[in-house]
Design a protein around this motif. Structure first.
Motif, mmCIF file in Angstrom:
data_model
loop_
_atom_site.group_PDB
_atom_site.id
_atom_site.type_symbol
_atom_site.label_atom_id
_atom_site.label_comp_id
_atom_site.label_asym_id
_atom_site.label_seq_id
_atom_site.Cartn_x
_atom_site.Cartn_y
_atom_site.Cartn_z
ATOM 1 N N ARG B 398 -32.101 12.576 14.562
ATOM 2 C CA ARG B 398 -32.249 12.691 16.013
ATOM 3 C C ARG B 398 -31.763 11.433 16.743
ATOM 4 N N TYR B 399 -32.545 10.373 16.730
ATOM 5 C CA TYR B 399 -32.106 9.139 17.398
ATOM 6 C C TYR B 399 -32.113 7.972 16.401
ATOM 7 N N PRO B 400 -31.196 8.041 15.440
ATOM 8 C CA PRO B 400 -31.201 7.024 14.372
ATOM 9 C C PRO B 400 -31.070 5.597 14.909
ATOM 10 N N LEU B 401 -30.394 5.450 16.052
ATOM 11 C CA LEU B 401 -30.124 4.088 16.542
ATOM 12 C C LEU B 401 -31.234 3.544 17.432
ATOM 13 N N VAL B 402 -32.190 4.405 17.775
ATOM 14 C CA VAL B 402 -33.286 3.908 18.620
ATOM 15 C C VAL B 402 -34.363 3.298 17.731
ATOM 16 N N PRO B 403 -34.625 1.992 17.885
ATOM 17 C CA PRO B 403 -35.567 1.339 16.986
ATOM 18 C C PRO B 403 -36.999 1.816 17.187
ATOM 19 N N ARG B 404 -37.724 1.941 16.086
ATOM 20 C CA ARG B 404 -39.167 2.161 16.187
ATOM 21 C C ARG B 404 -39.771 0.944 16.880
ATOM 22 N N GLY B 405 -40.825 1.207 17.619
ATOM 23 C CA GLY B 405 -41.433 0.089 18.339
ATOM 24 C C GLY B 405 -40.835 -0.058 19.729
ATOM 25 N N GLN B 406 -39.770 0.737 19.980
ATOM 26 C CA GLN B 406 -39.235 0.808 21.351
ATOM 27 C C GLN B 406 -39.430 2.229 21.857
ATOM 28 N N GLY B 407 -38.796 3.155 21.157
ATOM 29 C CA GLY B 407 -38.945 4.558 21.534
ATOM 30 C C GLY B 407 -38.363 4.835 22.909
ATOM 31 N N MET B 408 -38.727 6.008 23.443
ATOM 32 C CA MET B 408 -38.245 6.413 24.765
ATOM 33 C C MET B 408 -39.474 6.671 25.614
ATOM 34 N N THR B 409 -39.766 5.761 26.511
ATOM 35 C CA THR B 409 -41.025 5.853 27.243
ATOM 36 C C THR B 409 -41.115 7.127 28.078
ATOM 37 N N GLN B 410 -39.966 7.647 28.524
ATOM 38 C CA GLN B 410 -40.020 8.881 29.331
ATOM 39 C C GLN B 410 -40.336 10.090 28.465
ATOM 40 N N ALA B 411 -40.349 9.906 27.141
ATOM 41 C CA ALA B 411 -40.686 11.031 26.257
ATOM 42 C C ALA B 411 -42.195 11.261 26.203
ATOM 43 N N ILE B 412 -42.968 10.222 26.514
ATOM 44 C CA ILE B 412 -44.432 10.334 26.394
ATOM 45 C C ILE B 412 -44.973 11.523 27.193
ATOM 46 N N PRO B 413 -44.672 11.608 28.499
ATOM 47 C CA PRO B 413 -45.211 12.755 29.242
ATOM 48 C C PRO B 413 -44.705 14.092 28.709
ATOM 49 N N GLU B 414 -43.425 14.135 28.294
ATOM 50 C CA GLU B 414 -42.876 15.388 27.761
ATOM 51 C C GLU B 414 -43.667 15.816 26.531
ATOM 52 N N LEU B 415 -43.930 14.857 25.647
ATOM 53 C CA LEU B 415 -44.640 15.176 24.404
ATOM 54 C C LEU B 415 -46.104 15.498 24.668
ATOM 55 N N ALA B 416 -46.635 14.905 25.726
ATOM 56 C CA ALA B 416 -48.027 15.221 26.087
ATOM 57 C C ALA B 416 -48.098 16.654 26.576
ATOM 58 N N ILE B 417 -47.103 17.062 27.357
ATOM 59 C CA ILE B 417 -47.070 18.442 27.871
ATOM 60 C C ILE B 417 -46.977 19.423 26.705
ATOM 61 N N LYS B 418 -46.188 19.029 25.694
ATOM 62 C CA LYS B 418 -46.063 19.885 24.502
ATOM 63 C C LYS B 418 -47.306 19.820 23.618
ATOM 64 N N GLY B 419 -48.231 18.912 23.914
ATOM 65 C CA GLY B 419 -49.431 18.788 23.077
ATOM 66 C C GLY B 419 -49.207 17.986 21.811
ATOM 67 N N VAL B 420 -48.042 17.350 21.701
ATOM 68 C CA VAL B 420 -47.758 16.532 20.508
ATOM 69 C C VAL B 420 -48.519 15.208 20.591
ATOM 70 N N LEU B 421 -48.474 14.571 21.758
ATOM 71 C CA LEU B 421 -49.266 13.357 21.985
ATOM 72 C C LEU B 421 -50.531 13.752 22.728
ATOM 73 N N ARG B 422 -51.665 13.187 22.295
ATOM 74 C CA ARG B 422 -52.943 13.593 22.906
ATOM 75 C C ARG B 422 -53.787 12.432 23.417
ATOM 76 N N ALA B 423 -53.526 11.259 22.892
ATOM 77 C CA ALA B 423 -54.303 10.107 23.341
ATOM 78 C C ALA B 423 -53.447 8.852 23.256
ATOM 79 N N GLY B 424 -53.669 7.929 24.165
ATOM 80 C CA GLY B 424 -52.849 6.729 24.109
ATOM 81 C C GLY B 424 -53.406 5.568 24.894
ATOM 82 N N PHE B 425 -52.796 4.407 24.624
ATOM 83 C CA PHE B 425 -53.127 3.165 25.295
ATOM 84 C C PHE B 425 -51.904 2.702 26.085
ATOM 85 N N VAL B 426 -52.143 2.248 27.304
ATOM 86 C CA VAL B 426 -51.042 1.681 28.077
ATOM 87 C C VAL B 426 -51.387 0.232 28.402
#
Ligand SMILES: Nc1nc2c(c(=O)[nH]1)N[C@H]1C(S)=C(S)[C@@H](COP(=O)(O)OP(=O)(O)OC[C@H]3O[C@@H](n4cnc5c(=O)[nH]c(N)nc54)[C@H](O)[C@@H]3O)O[C@H]1N2
Ligand SMILES: Nc1nc2c(c(=O)[nH]1)N[C@H]1C(S)=C(S)[C@@H](COP(=O)(O)OP(=O)(O)OC[C@H]3O[C@@H](n4cnc5c(=O)[nH]c(N)nc54)[C@H](O)[C@@H]3O)O[C@H]1N2
Ligand code: SF4
Ligand code: SF4
Ligand code: SF4
Ligand code: SF4
Ligand code: SF4
Ligand SMILES: [Mo]
Lengths: 294, 741, 180
Positions: B398-426
Motif C-alpha cells: 500500500r504505502y511502502p514509502l510512508v514511514p511507520r511513526g508518521q502515517g497519514m494523520t488524515q486517515a485517522i477519522p476515515e478509519l474511525a468511521i470504518k470502525g478500524v480505529l476506536r480509541a486514541g491519544f492526541v
C-alpha cells in the motif's frame, strides 16, 4: 493608529477661550467707543468673557490625564518657557481673574466691583491686551506644531483671532439682547463688526486652504480632506455656509435695516456665527495629518 | 511643595476647573493605580527551550518577582543563534492566559467539561483502553503526536499497549520533502551552508515567515558577503523582500522549472562533471529523461520566461559548487502537490549536477551527537510491534514509502468511521483544525469510543476529547533533551521549568508513568525523566546538571567540507533512485501534472495556496493577544488576489469575497497586490480557529481567536497522495466571487 | 559620553515583528501599546514589483519638537542623547504626541502619561544592546556610538550614506536608514 491625539475637549477649549476673549474685547470696545449705543452689550460681553474662558480652561485641564488624576502635577505646567502651553497657562492665569473683576466692576457687583470701578480704564487696557493674547494664543498653540504641516503656518493665529472676534461679538450681542431687548435697534450697528470680522475670517480661511494645497503634500492632504474629503460636508455646510456666508449676508441686511428686521433674526446671525466658530476649530483639529515619513 | 501646587492650581484654573478636576480625580485616580504593572522584584534567568513553534529555539527566560518578564535567544544554539521571534516573545504571556486548562477534565456533555482528580482520570481511561483493546485488538488504538523529542516516550507507551499506530502531522507538513531527500541523498534533512554560498535558491520555501531563525541568520550573513538570493514563489514572500530576484511561478509547476534547469545544465554542458562521475548514480538516465524538458516547454507550464530559466541555470553553473538549493519544508516541496515528491527529487538531482554536496557554501549533513539509551536490564523496553500501521504506512502493498511513526494523520477519522480505529491519544496536536475537511474530521473523531487529549487550552480537538490531561506548559516543565540545535556543530539542549506550574498540571513523562501503572505496563515506565535524560547523555560525558545550567552544550565536531558520503543503497547521490525503481515508480524525476488546474477561461476560478506568517504558529497562536494585535493593526488576515483578477470580479481592496469549494464555503476580505500570480489566491494559514473557548484575544486588544479569518483546510477534500498518502493541500480549485450584502 | 543611535538596513527586513514584541516585553507594554512599528510598502508592477518593510521607532532627535513643546519639561534628553519622558512630571497633555512629526509617541491611558522608545537605556547602561536590535533574525539594526568613527554603526552609516527619515524636517534624528 494615527488618529488625532486631541479631541473635543481641546476643540471646546479653543472655541470658548476665543469667544471669551472676543467678548471681552467687544465689551471694552463698546464701553469706550460706543457707550451710548448699548450699555447692555458691554455688560453682557464683560459678564460672559470670564466664565467662558474659565470653562474653556477647565476643558483643557479635563483633557489632561495624569495631570487630572494627580492635580498637583499641574505645577509643572509652567516649567518650559519654549512651550506654548506654558505661555498659555501664564496668559490665562492673568486674564481670567481680570475678566471676572472687570465684569464685577462694569456691573458694579459686590464691594469688589465698586472698588474696581475706580480703576476701570486700567482693567480695560490690561484686560484687552491679555484678551488679544488669549485669542491669538489659541492659534499659536497649534501653529507651532511641526508634527502637523497644515497647522504649521502664521495664518493660523490670524484666522483664530478673526474667529475669536466674531464669536466674541456674537456672544456679547446675544447677551445684550437677553439683558435688554429694547436696545435692539442700536444693537444693529454692531452687525457692522460681524461684516468686517467674517469677511476677514473668510479671506484668511481661503488663503490658508489655497496655500496649504501648494505648500506640502501633507498640508494638501488636510486641505483636501476639508474641501473634497471626509470632512467636506461639515466644512462647506457648517463652517462656510452656516458659519460665514449666511451670517455675513444677514449682518449686512441687519446693519442696513437698522433694527427694522424681526428681532429673532438679530440674534439668529449671532447663533450661526457661534456654530460656525466651533465647527471651524473642530474641522481644523480633525484634519491635521502628520508628515509622510517613509 | 504640594501646598504651593494646590494654591497655584486654584489660582490658575479657577474654581470651575479646580472642582472639576478634583471630582474627576477622586474616581479616575483609581484606574491609574489599578493598572500599575509590577515591574519590581528579583530578576532570575533560566535557560530553556521555546515551544511556541516546533523549532524549539534555545532561549534564556527572565523572571521578575517570580513572574515571566522577557527572554533572549541563546547565542550558543545552532538553530537560533541568539535570535528569537515574535511568537517566542508573545507566548511568554501564555502561561497567564485565563482560559488555560487548570486540571484534568472529563467531558460530561457537548462542550461541557468537569474537573476530575488525576487518579480518577487514569482509572477510567485505563479501564476503557483495556476493554477496547480486548474487544478489538491493540491495533484499534492510535497515538497522534507532535514529532518532537517526546515522541520516543509516546512510541514506547503505544508499543507497550501493542499498537503500531503512531501518527505525526507529517502528512500535512513535510512528507515528500523527507522522503524525496532520503531517496536521493540518504538523509531526509540535508543542511545548507548559507554563510559561504554564492547563490541561495528558495523553491517554495519561505524561512522569513515559516521561520527558521538560524537559517535566516546565516542567509543574512551570506547576503552580506555577496550571495545572490533567488526566490521561486507564486507570491512575493517575505523572503523575496530580502532576495535579489523573485521568480513568479505558476503554482504547482516548479517541477517543470527544475527539470528545465537540469536540461540546460546538461545540454549546455555546465554541470560539475567530476562530481557527477564520482558521486552520483544514473546520470545517463537523467540526461535522457530531461532532454524533452526544454526551457521553451517549461515556459508554457510555469509562466516563467525561458530566458529567465536559461540565465538562472548559467548563473548556478558559475556559482557552483557554492550554491544552496533550500531543502524545503511545507511549501511546494512539502505536502502540497501531487508532484511534490518528484519536485524534491528534481531539486536533489540539481544538487548532484551542481556538485554542491559536502562542499563549502553548498549542502551537507549536520553532525549529530550519538545519544544513549536506558539500560534495558534495569528498565525493560516493551516487546517490538512489527507490521504496517492500519492506514497502510509501511505496508509493501500500500504505502511502502510512508514511514511507520508518521502515517497519514488524515486517515485517522476515515478509519474511525470504518470502525478500524476506536480509541486514541492526541498529544500536542490539533487535528480538528490542522487537517483538511474539518466536517469529515469531526465526524470521524466523534465516532471514537475513547479520545484522550493532552493540551493546555480547549482547542477544537480538546473539545471532542472524553478526557483531557493537561500537560504543564513548556515554561513550567522538563522535557526529553534533544539534538535539534546541531547544525554546524554537535549540540545537545534541554527544556526546564522557568516557573512552577501555575495549576494542577504535569509534565508528559510523569503523566505516562502514572497512567502506565493503571494499564499494567508500569514495568516499562519505571524511570523518571531525569533517568531517561541521563541515559541519553551518558555517551557524551556531559552531566545533566551542566546541561540544565547552560541550556545548550556544544560538543564541537564542526562540519568540514570534503568527500561526500551518501547513505543510499548505492552509496551515491541517486539521480536515478533504486528504491523508486523497486516500487515501479519513475527512477529519475519526470514531469507529472498537478492533480487539478484552475480554468483559465473562468474569471471565478483560482487555485488556493497558503502560507505561514512570521508572528503566528499554525493556528494555535491567533488567540494570543500580543500576536493577534499584529494581525489586526496590519489587517494581515486578508486573502491575496492579483489586481487583474480582482478587477474582473469587481473587487476593491479590502472588500469581502465569498470563496467556495466542493467541501466548503467561507468569506474573507481581499488584499489586492501585484505580489501574487494571477492564477491563485493566497490564504494566510494561521486563522480560522473555531473552538468557542478562544475568546481571550477578543477581550484583550480586540480581535482574534474564535471565528476570526478562514482556514485553507475548510476548502480541501480528504486526499491521499498515491505514493506518500499526504494531503496535497494546494490541489484545490476554488470559486471566488465578490460578496454582496 | 557616547552619543547613541541605531542604523537600520531595510533591505534586510522581513517584517517578522520580533522587534515589536521584544520591545513590548522589555518595556512591560500592554497589548495595545507599541514603541516599534513596521510599515510595509509595495512599489511597482510585476516584473518590476518590489516590497520594503520599514521599522520605525523614536528617532531620538537632537532638535526634538516633542521636547520643545513639552510644558512640564517631562520630556528631556540624557547626556547620551536619549530622549526620555519623566513619568513623574508628565501631565498627559499630548502636546508632544501632536508635535512629533514621526508620530512615535504613544499615550498610556492607564498611567495617563505619554511613553515612547527609551533606546533601552537600562539595558544599554549595563553594556547590553536594545531588545529590538538583539532579537532581529537578519540583523537589520546596528546599535552604537555615533561619535566614535570606528564604531560599527559609524562605519555602516558612512559606507552606505545612511540617511535619517525626512532630514528636511530638521529634527536631527539619531536613527539612520539604508533603504537600497
Ligand atoms: N489551518 C492550518 N492547518 C495546518 C497548518 C497551518 O498553518 N494552518 N500547518 C500545517 C503544518 S506545516 C503542520 S506542521 C501541522 C501542525 O499541526 P499540529 O501538529 O496539529 O500542531 P499545532 O497546530 O501547532 O497544534 C498544537 C496543539 O498543541 C497545543 N499545545 C501548545 N502547547 C502545548 C504544550 O505545551 N503541551 C501540549 N500537550 N499541547 C500544547 C496547542 O494548543 C494546539 O492545540 O499543521 C498543518 N495544518
Ligand atoms: N512563524 C512560523 N514559523 C514556522 C511555523 C509556523 O507555524 N509559524 N511552522 C514551522 C513548520 S511546522 C513548517 S512546516 C515550516 C513551513 O515553512 P514553509 O515551507 O516556508 O511554509 P509555507 O509558508 O507554508 O510555504 C512557503 C511558501 O510556499 C509558497 N508556495 C505555495 N505554493 C507554491 C508553489 O506551487 N510553488 C512555489 N515555488 N511556492 C509555493 C507559499 O507562497 C509560501 O510563500 O515553518 C516552520 N516555521
Ligand atoms: S522560532 Fe520563534 S516560536 Fe519557534 S521556537 Fe524559535 S523562538 Fe520559539
Ligand atoms: S526583527 Fe528585524 S527583520 Fe523582524 S521586523 Fe524587526 S527589524 Fe525587521
Ligand atoms: S522622533 Fe518624535 S518623539 Fe522621538 S525625539 Fe523625535 S520628535 Fe521626539
Ligand atoms: S504629554 Fe507629557 S511629555 Fe507630552 S508634552 Fe505633555 S507633559 Fe510633556
Ligand atoms: S530601543 Fe528598546 S525601547 Fe526602543 S524600540 Fe528598541 S526595544 Fe523598544
Ligand atoms: Mo510543518
Amino acid at each position: 493608529m494615527l488618529e488625532s491625539a486631541w479631541g473635543w475637549y481641546i476643540i471646546a477649549y479653543l472655541f470658548l477661550a476665543g469667544a471669551g476673549a472676543g467678548a471681552f474685547i467687544s465689551a471694552v470696545a463698546c464701553d469706550l467707543l460706543a457707550p451710548d449705543w448699548s450699555k447692555s452689550l458691554a455688560r453682557a460681553g464683560s459678564l460672559a468673557s470670564g466664565p467662558l474662558v474659565a470653562i474653556g480652561t477647565a476643558c483643557l485641564v479635563l483633557d489632561l490625564e495624569a495631570g487630572l488624576w494627580e492635580p498637583w502635577r499641574q505645577i509643572y505646567l509652567v516649567a518650559n518657557s519654549s512651550s506654548m502651553i506654558t505661555w498659555g497657562v501664564v496668559i490665562l492665569s492673568g486674564f481670567i481673574p481680570i475678566a471676572f473683576v472687570y465684569a464685577a466692576a462694569l456691573n458694579e457687583i459686590t464691594i469688589v466691583g465698586k472698588i474696581a470701578k475706580k480703576y476701570l480704564i486700567y482693567l480695560e487696557i490690561v484686560g484687552a491686551v491679555l484678551a488679544v493674547a488669549t485669542a491669538g494664543y489659541t492659534g499659536v498653540l497649534i501653529a507651532v506644531v511641526n508634527g502637523v504641516p497644515f497647522w504649521n503656518t502664521p495664518l493660523m493665529p490670524v484666522l483664530f483671532m478673526a474667529s475669536a472676534m466674531s464669536t466674541g461679538l456674537a456672544v456679547a450681542m446675544i447677551g445684550a439682547a437677553i439683558i435688554d431687548i429694547s436696545t435692539i435697534r442700536t444693537l444693529s450697528n454692531f452687525a457692522l463688526g460681524h461684516v468686517i470680522f467674517l469677511a476677514v475670517e473668510g479671506l484668511v480661511l481661503g488663503l490658508l486652504i489655497f496655500m496649504s494645497l501648494t505648500k506640502s503634500v501633507e498640508a494638501a492632504d488636510s486641505a483636501k480632506m476639508l474641501i473634497s474629503g471626509a470632512l467636506s460636508p461639515y466644512f462647506w455646510i457648517l463652517v462656510v455656509i452656516v458659519g460665514l456666508l449666511v451670517p455675513f449676508v444677514m449682518s449686512i441686511v441687519e446693519y442696513h435695516e437698522y433694527g427694522e428686521m424681526p428681532k429673532i433674526l438679530v440674534v439668529g446671525a449671532d447663533l450661526l456665527v457661534l456654530i460656525g466658530g466651533m465647527s471651524l476649530r473642530a474641522v481644523i483639529i480633525f484634519s491635521g495629518t502628520p508628515p509622510h515619513i517613509v | 511643595m504640594q501646598q504651593r501646587g494646590i494654591t497655584r492650581r486654584n489660582f490658575l484654573i479657577g474654581s470651575t476647573a479646580g472642582t472639576a478636576s478634583l471630582v474627576a480625580a477622586s474616581y479616575l485616580n483609581f484606574g491609574a493605580w489599578a493598572a500599575k504593572d509590577h515591574t519590581s522584584g528579583e530578576v532570575k534567568v533560566t535557560p530553556t527551550l521555546c515551544d511556541a513553534c516546533g523549532n524549539w529555539c534555545a532561549i534564556n527566560v527572565y523572571t521578575r518577582g517570580g513572574r515571566i518578564w522577557k527572554a533572549e535567544g541563546n547565542p550558543l544554539a545552532g538553530n537560533n543563534r541568539g535570535r528569537m521571534c515574535a511568537k517566542g516573545h508573545g507566548f511568554l504571556h501564555e502561561p497567564y492566559n485565563p482560559d488555560r486548562i487548570k486540571s484534568p477534565l472529563k467531558r460530561v456533555g457537548p462542550n461541557k467539561f468537569e474537573p476530575i482528580p488525576w487518579e480518577q482520570a487514569y482509572k477510567e481511561i485505563a479501564e476503557k483502553i483495556k476493554d477496547i483493546s480486548a474487544k478489538h485488538g491493540p491495533q484499534s488504538l492510535f497515538w497522534l503526536t507532535h514529532p518532537q523529542a517526546n515522541i520516543d516516550l509516546n512510541r514506547r507507551f503505544l508499543t507497550a499497549l501493542g499498537s503500531p499506530n503512531l501518527f505525526s502531522h507529517g502528512s500535512t507538513c513535510f512528507m515528500p520533502r523527507n522522503i524525496g531527500w532520503w531517496l536521493t541523498v540518504g538523509s531526509s534533512k540535508p543542511s545548507m551552508d548559507f554563510e559561504n554560498a554564492r547563490m541561495i535558491v528558495l523553491v517554495g520555501r519561505n524561512p522569513a515567515a515559516g521561520l527558521d531563525l538560524g537559517q535566516l541568520r546565516e542567509m543574512a550573513k551570506g547576503r552580506d558577503r555577496g550571495a545572490k538570493i533567488v526566490v521561486i514563489d507564486p507570491r512575493y514572500s517575505e523572503a523575496a523582500a530580502i532576495a535579489h530576484q523573485w521568480i513568479r511561478i505558476r503554482p504547482g509547476t516548479d517541477l517543470a522549472f527544475v527539470l528545465a534547469l537540469a536540461n540546460v545544465l546538461i545540454s549546455e554542458d555546465l554541470y560539475q562533471k567530476e562530481f557527477v562521475e564520482k558521486y552520483t548514480e544514473g546520470f545517463d538516465e537523467l540526461s535522457e529523461e530531461v532532454k524533452k524538458y526544454t526551457p521553451e516547454w517549461a515556459e508554457t507550464k510555469t509562466d516563467v520566461p525561458k530566458e529567465t530559466i536559461v540565465t538562472l541555470a548559467r548563473e548556478l553553473a558559475v556559482a557552483a559548487p557554492r550554491v544552496v538549493l533550500h531543502r524545503g519544508y511545507h511549501g511546494a516541496m512539502g505536502t502540497q502537490y501531487k508532484n511534490s515528491l518528484q519536485l524534491v527529487r528534481g531539486v536533489g538531482c540539481l544538487c548532484g549536477l551542481l556538485g554542491n554536496f559536502n562542499q563549502l557554501g553548498g549542502m551537507y549533513f549536520s553532525p549529530k551527537p550519538k545519544l544513549g539509551k536506558l539500560d534495558k536490564s534495569a528498565h525493560p523496553s516493551p516487546p517490538r510491534v512489527d507490521g504496517p500501521m492500519v492506514d497502510g504506512s509501511g505496508d509493501p502493498d500500500r504505502y511502502p514509502l510512508v514511514p511507520r511513526g508518521q502515517g497519514m494523520t488524515q486517515a485517522i477519522p476515515e478509519l474511525a468511521i470504518k470502525g478500524v480505529l476506536r480509541a486514541g491519544f492526541v498529544y500536542h496536536s490539533n487535528p480538528l483544525r490542522t487537517v483538511p475537511n474539518p466536517a469529515r474530521v469531526i465526524e470521524g473523531y466523534r465516532k471514537l469510543e475513547l479520545l484522550v487529549g493532552f493540551d493546555y487550552v480547549l482547542s477544537e480537538t480538546a473539545c471532542l476529547c472524553h478526557y483531557i490531561l493537561p500537560e504543564s506548559f513548556y515554561l513550567e516543565r522538563d522535557d526529553v533533551l534533544h539534538t535539534n540545535q546541531s547544525v554546524k556543530t554537535k549540540q545537545v539542549s534541554v527544556r526546564q521549568p522557568v516557573i512552577k506550574p501555575l495549576y494542577d498540571t504535569k509534565p508528559l513523562v510523569q503523566i505516562l508513568v502514572e497512567l502506565a501503572k493503571h494499564l499494567d505496563i508500569g514495568d516499562y515506565f519505571n524511570f523518571t525523566l531525569d533517568d531517561w535524560n541521563r541515559a541519553l547523555l551518558a555517551p557524551l560525558n556531559v552531566s545533566l546538571e551542566q546541561l540544565k545550567k547552560d541550556g545548550v552544550v556544544d560538543l564541537g565536531g564542526e562540519w568540514k567540507p570534503g568527500e561526500p558520503k551518501f547513505n543510499t543503497p548505492s552509496g551515491k547521490l541517486e539521480l536515478a533512485s533504486s528504491i523508486m525503481k523497486e516500487h515501479g515508480l519513475p527512477a529519475v524525476p519526470a514531469w507529472e501534472d498537478p492533480l487539478v488546474m484552475p480554468d483559465p477561461k473562468d474569471p471565478h476560478s483560482f487555485r488556493m495556496i497558503h502560507g505561514k506568517q512570521a508572528y503566528h504558529t499554525h493556528t494555535r497562536t491567533c488567540n494570543q493577544p500580543y500576536l493577534m494585535r499584529i494581525t489586526s493593526i496590519n489587517d494581515s488576515a486578508r486573502v491575496w488576489i492579483h489586481p487583474s483578477r480582482a478587477k474582473a470580479l469587481g473587487l476593491k481592496d479590502g472588500e469581502c469575497m465569498t470563496i467556495s469549494s466542493p467541501v466548503g464555503k467561507g468569506r474573507a476580505r481581499c488584499r489586492i497586490t501585484e505580489g501574487i500570480h494571477p492564477d491563485c489566491i493566497f490564504v494566510p494559514s494561521p486563522y480560522g480557529m473555531y473552538s468557542k473557548h478562544f475568546q481571550y484575544a477578543k477581550k484583550n486588544g480586540g480581535q482574534g481567536g474564535f471565528g476570526y479569518g478562514i482556514s485553507y483546510n475548510d476548502f480541501l477534500p480528504t486526499y491521499f497522495d498515491p505514493v506518500l498518502g499526504h494531503i496535497m493541500s494546494n490541489e484545490i480549485v476554488v470559486r471566488v466571487e465578490k460578496t454582496y450584502t | 559620553m557616547p552619543r547613541y543611535g541605531i542604523a537600520i538596513d531595510t533591505t534586510k527586513c522581513i517584517g517578522c515583528q520580533a522587534c515589536r514584541v521584544a520591545c513590548q516585553n522589555q518595556n512591560n507594554l500592554p497589548v495595545t501599546e507599541e514603541f516599534n512599528r513596521i510599515v510595509e510598502r509595495e512599489r511597482g508592477t510585476y516584473p518590476a514589483f518590489g516590497k520594503e518593510f520599514v521599522p520605525l521607532q523614536c528617532n531620538h532627535c537632537e532638535n526634538a519638537p516633542c521636547q520643545r513643546v513639552c510644558p512640564t519639561g517631562a520630556t528631556y534628553t540624557t547626556e547620551e542623547g536619549v530622549v526620555l519622558v519623566n513619568p513623574k512630571t508628565c501631565v498627559g497633555c499630548k502636546y508632544c504626541v501632536q508635535a512629533c512629526p514621526y508620530r512615535m509617541r504613544v499615550m498610556d491611558h492607564a498611567k495617563g502619561i505619554v511613553e515612547k522608545c527609551r533606546l533601552c537605556v537600562e539595558l544599554v547602561r549595563d553594556g547590553g544592546t536594545p531588545a529590538c536590535v538583539s532579537t532581529c533574525p537578519t540583523q537589520v539594526r546596528i546599535f552604537g556610538d555615533l561619535d566614535d568613527p570606528k564604531s560599527e554603526i559609524s562605519r555602516f552609516i558612512a559606507e552606505h550614506r545612511a540617511q535619517p527619515l525626512r532630514p528636511d524636517l530638521n529634527t536631527k534624528p539619531k536613527i539612520f536608514y539604508k533603504r537600497s
